[in-house]
Design a protein around this motif. Structure first.
Motif, mmCIF file in Angstrom:
data_model
loop_
_atom_site.group_PDB
_atom_site.id
_atom_site.type_symbol
_atom_site.label_atom_id
_atom_site.label_comp_id
_atom_site.label_asym_id
_atom_site.label_seq_id
_atom_site.Cartn_x
_atom_site.Cartn_y
_atom_site.Cartn_z
ATOM 1 N N LEU A 146 43.721 23.435 82.636
ATOM 2 C CA LEU A 146 44.396 24.152 81.561
ATOM 3 C C LEU A 146 45.858 23.730 81.557
ATOM 4 O O LEU A 146 46.551 23.879 82.574
ATOM 5 C CB LEU A 146 44.269 25.659 81.747
ATOM 6 N N ARG A 147 46.321 23.209 80.420
ATOM 7 C CA ARG A 147 47.665 22.654 80.347
ATOM 8 C C ARG A 147 48.367 23.182 79.097
ATOM 9 O O ARG A 147 47.721 23.495 78.079
ATOM 10 C CB ARG A 147 47.617 21.127 80.330
ATOM 11 N N VAL A 148 49.664 23.310 79.161
ATOM 12 C CA VAL A 148 50.442 23.857 78.053
ATOM 13 C C VAL A 148 51.671 22.998 77.807
ATOM 14 O O VAL A 148 52.127 22.253 78.690
ATOM 15 C CB VAL A 148 50.880 25.318 78.316
ATOM 16 N N ARG A 149 52.191 23.114 76.614
ATOM 17 C CA ARG A 149 53.472 22.500 76.262
ATOM 18 C C ARG A 149 54.212 23.449 75.334
ATOM 19 O O ARG A 149 53.623 24.023 74.421
ATOM 20 C CB ARG A 149 53.280 21.166 75.554
ATOM 21 N N ALA A 150 55.497 23.624 75.577
ATOM 22 C CA ALA A 150 56.338 24.450 74.714
ATOM 23 C C ALA A 150 57.668 23.752 74.502
ATOM 24 O O ALA A 150 58.254 23.207 75.445
ATOM 25 C CB ALA A 150 56.564 25.833 75.334
ATOM 26 N N ARG A 151 58.125 23.752 73.244
ATOM 27 C CA ARG A 151 59.420 23.160 72.919
ATOM 28 C C ARG A 151 60.152 24.076 71.947
ATOM 29 O O ARG A 151 59.542 24.605 71.020
ATOM 30 C CB ARG A 151 59.236 21.765 72.305
ATOM 31 N N LEU A 152 61.439 24.263 72.188
ATOM 32 C CA LEU A 152 62.252 25.130 71.334
ATOM 33 C C LEU A 152 63.587 24.450 71.088
ATOM 34 O O LEU A 152 64.320 24.142 72.028
ATOM 35 C CB LEU A 152 62.467 26.494 71.999
ATOM 36 N N GLY A 153 63.882 24.202 69.808
ATOM 37 C CA GLY A 153 65.110 23.493 69.456
ATOM 38 C C GLY A 153 65.960 24.258 68.461
ATOM 39 O O GLY A 153 65.456 25.064 67.670
ATOM 40 N N VAL A 154 67.251 23.995 68.516
ATOM 41 C CA VAL A 154 68.219 24.599 67.589
ATOM 42 C C VAL A 154 69.052 23.477 66.985
ATOM 43 O O VAL A 154 69.574 22.620 67.717
ATOM 44 C CB VAL A 154 69.135 25.611 68.303
ATOM 45 N N LYS A 155 69.172 23.472 65.655
ATOM 46 C CA LYS A 155 70.019 22.504 64.957
ATOM 47 C C LYS A 155 71.121 23.258 64.218
ATOM 48 O O LYS A 155 70.860 24.290 63.591
ATOM 49 C CB LYS A 155 69.209 21.686 63.955
ATOM 50 N N ALA A 156 72.320 22.735 64.280
ATOM 51 C CA ALA A 156 73.467 23.333 63.594
ATOM 52 C C ALA A 156 74.047 22.316 62.621
ATOM 53 O O ALA A 156 74.526 21.259 63.045
ATOM 54 C CB ALA A 156 74.523 23.781 64.595
#
Length: 574
Positions: A191-201
């Motif tokens: 069982l494998r996961v990936r999470a990505r969270l980005g902010v652009k200004a």
């Protein structure tokens, strides 16, 4: 807009007060209704208890006076006695109504300014310039190995990370202590996961800044996937992107920092999770009155900023040789008609200073040799490697190394200057279905077996998983190619109901490219691999989709190594 409970109670009270109107002063009062209203305002924190007590007394006095006045008016005018069904409107004194109205108005205006709902559909300026985006993936994966695989496939990345590794001591062979790759034991039900969270200004019309966090089991450049388990321990988070963008003209965008791949390419060469550390300029311009858009990219990217340790052999600070990737690409997209589009690109990538360098004579009892820095920071598998250290006896005059421990690092035997060609055809197959055909060819123009032997100090120093026990030959090649096709409705799976199926084939010779930067799923990453992949996907909702993928691959040259990989996953984008 949603009011807090205190403000909601005040608003209701004001409505009751204002609804009573002037006629309320003439009606018979209900002290219970008035007192209950005042108590409610105390409970909601609008009035203090001493204020409420004073208002109750005042309300009772004014109500009594109003009752007397009303009775006198009825008696004088001979008014009729109230009949069943008449509505009795409670009387709230004007002073109470005024006090409540002023306090409510003041509190509501404060909240309106703080929460910005006094002016509908407007927000602070910074809100309109910030974009938050990300994705989450949950994956089931199984890795199935062929029982006939060789069991002595060396893991050269682990060798360098844990090295230097002892290869002989006192004439004894220590090859059994080398780090080896698992090639026979299946890995099921991962069982494998990936999470990505980005902010652009969007700082201005021309300037942009971005930061993105990502998961990952380690700092590998080609994967942000995390395997679940580990005793329910918390998972790592890495700084995946950080960049500043500048757009001086509509047709050019310059980016500095760590950012996404700016080139048109496939995962045969660059993993989809790979980010580039450096500076790039992307150009894009549509030709006037023609259905053609030209594009191009220039980039310089830092692969390693090396810092040489103190060299025992030269008694001085070791060399520092920085490693770079320089890239240039030109291409065009031709929209032939509404149903057909053709995209092509030609790129050249120069990997500067990444091949290994054989050291000057270095005593076996030295801890550092002068070219240790030339070992690669990250490898997957497939490239031809060789022993970096030119070790000599620790005892002067000793004609052999038999009595001495020999510790070694490995480096890349080949140089890498790549020609990369991509051709994509998008068309409408039938019944409105989209069809995409993509071909990719890569050739290492710097490949030269003679130079590889010379760089290694002789073929006997070559240590790959192909040359055999005596290192008699280098089995390798400079070419790689891929063909893939995708068919479906909405190939990017963004809208609910979109679906697609895909299939393809890859063939990657050992030294066609550096093995450290391509897809980590096919043949578990790297080069010296050939095989096919197929699968499909379906969008369960907007930006929520599932994928099923199967890859089957084996070696091109050398020891047998075949593996099938099954992946089933669900992705959510926001």
């Amino acid at each position: 807009m949603k009011l807090e409970p205190t403000r909601l109670a005040v608003a209701l009270a004001v409505a009751m007060v204002m609804g009573a109107g002037p006629a309320a002063a003439q009606a018979q009062t209900s002290s219970n209704a008035t007192i209950n209203l005042i108590r409610m305002l105390v409970e909601q924190g609008v009035l203090k208890q001493e204020q409420a007590d004073a208002l109750v007394k005042q309300a009772e006095a004014e109500a009594a006076q109003a009752q007397k006045t009303q009775t006198a008016q009825i008696g004088a005018a001979g008014a009729a006695i109230a009949q069943p069904g008449d509505v009795r409107v409670p009387y709230i004194p004007e002073s109470v109504r005024a006090s409540i109205r002023d306090e409510v108005k003041q509190e509501v205006m404060v909240q309106a300014k703080a929460e910005n709902w006094a002016q509908p559909n407007t927000f602070p300026d910074w809100v309109s310039r910030i974009t938050v985006e990300g994705d989450v993936r949950a994956r089931y994966e199984s890795r199935l190995y062929d029982s006939y695989n060789a069991d002595n496939i060396i893991n050269f990345n682990a060798w360098n990370n844990n090295g230097p590794i002892r290869i002989t001591a006192n004439g004894q062979d220590y090859s059994l202590d080398f780090p080896y790759t698992n090639t026979r034991q299946d890995r099921r039900n991962m069982l494998r996961v990936r999470a990505r969270l980005g902010v652009k200004a969007q700082i201005s019309d021309q300037w942009l800044a971005g930061v993105r966090l990502a998961s990952g089991s380690d700092d590998s450049p080609v994967s942000t996937t995390q395997t679940l388990g580990g005793g329910m321990s918390k998972k790592d988070v890495w700084l995946d992107q950080m960049y500043i963008g500048y757009r001086p003209r509509e047709w050019v965008n310059i980016t500095a920092g760590r950012a996404a791949n700016p080139f048109l390419s496939t995962d045969m060469l660059y993993s989809n999770d790979l980010n580039f550390d450096g500076v790039s300029a992307v150009f894009k311009q549509a030709l006037a009155d023609r259905p053609v858009t030209m594009f191009g990219t220039l980039g310089a990217f830092a692969l390693e900023q090396t810092f040489g340790k103190w060299s025992d052999s030269s008694w001085s600070e070791g060399e520092t040789e920085n490693k770079w990737l320089f890239g240039a690409q030109v291409g065009a997209k031709w929209e032939i008609n509404k149903r057909n589009a053709l995209t092509g690109s030609l790129a050249y990538y120069r990997f500067d200073n990444i091949s290994g360098q054989r050291s000057s004579p270095c005593r076996t009892d030295y801890a550092v040799c002068d070219t240790d820095w030339s070992r690669p920071a990250f490898m997957q598998q497939g490239n031809t490697a060789f022993l970096l250290r030119n070790l000599v006896p620790a005892i002067p005059g000793d004609p052999t190394n038999a009595a001495n421990d020999q510790y070694q690092y490995v480096g890349l035997a080949s140089k890498f200057n790549l020609l990369d060609v991509n051709l994509i055809w998008d068309t409408e197959a039938f019944d409105g279905l989209g069809l995409r055909l993509h071909g990719n060819y890569v050739r290492n123009l710097a490949y030269d077996e003679g130079e590889m032997r010379s760089r290694a100090g002789g073929v006997g120093n070559v240590v790959n998983n192909r040359a055999g026990a005596n290192g008699a030959s280098i089995e390798s090649g400079p070419n790689a190619w891929m063909l893939q096709a995708a068919l479906g409705r909405g190939l990017d799976l963004r809208n609910k109901g979109d679906w697609m199926v895909f299939a393809g084939y890859k063939y990657i010779e050992p030294d066609a490219m550096p093995d450290g930067y391509n897809d980590s799923t096919f043949h578990l990453g790297g080069t010296n691999a050939r095989g096919y992949f197929l699968g499909g996907g379906y969008a369960f909702d907007d930006n929520v989709y599932g994928l099923l993928r199967w890859t089957s691959s084996k070696e091109v040259y050398g020891a047998p190594y075949a593996v099938d990989i099954v992946q089933a996953e669900i992705n959510a984008r926001f």
